[in-house]
Design a protein around this motif. Structure first.
Motif: not given
Length: 139
Positions: A48-67
């Motif tokens: 993914l483009p870097a800005e997409h990654k950053a927005r996805l990681l910054a989202s408050q989605d509980q399905r995303i792990t700490r890693s």
């Protein structure tokens, strides 16, 4: 199915799909058939483009792990194929949701009349409370 058009393609090689047994009621079929799907998508290691990654990681989605791994579990359907498709659709929906940058809020000024009304209401409430205490509002 989302109404949002697909903006970003996800290469199948970046997604790890595992079949597991479903939870809940279902009797013998649930106990012996691995029809649920665990989909794991490493956001940091993706293409993914870097800005997409950053927005996805910054989202408050509980399905995303700490890693930084997005974990989706699909087990609503009885067949593995339908659950696999549902998990893939949910992944695509999550990625498409961050593909478009959020609209910035345009700051606006509170109208003068609104300020005057608010202050008048505050004075009116203060007078009512002051009269309740037995004191004179003119003091």
């Amino acid at each position: 199915m989302s109404l949002r058009p697909r903006r970003t393609s996800i290469p199948p090689g970046e997604v790890e799909i595992t079949a597991v047994r479903s939870q809940g009621a279902g009797g013998q079929n649930v106990n012996k058939v691995a029809s649920a799907i665990h989909l794991r998508y490493d956001i940091r290691g993706s293409s993914l483009p870097a800005e997409h990654k950053a927005r996805l990681l910054a989202s408050q989605d509980q399905r995303i792990t700490r890693s930084g791994v997005l974990v989706i579990k699909a087990q609503q359907h009885r067949t593995q194929e339908l659950n696999r498709q549902e998990a893939w659709d949910r992944l695509q929906e999550a990625v498409d949701a961050v593909a478009e940058p959020p609209r910035l809020r345009k700051p606006t000024k509170t109208p003068f009349g609104e300020k005057v009304r608010r202050l008048a209401d505050k004075r009116r409430r203060a007078d009512i409370k002051l009269r309740r205490s037995g004191r004179d509002p003119d003091d």
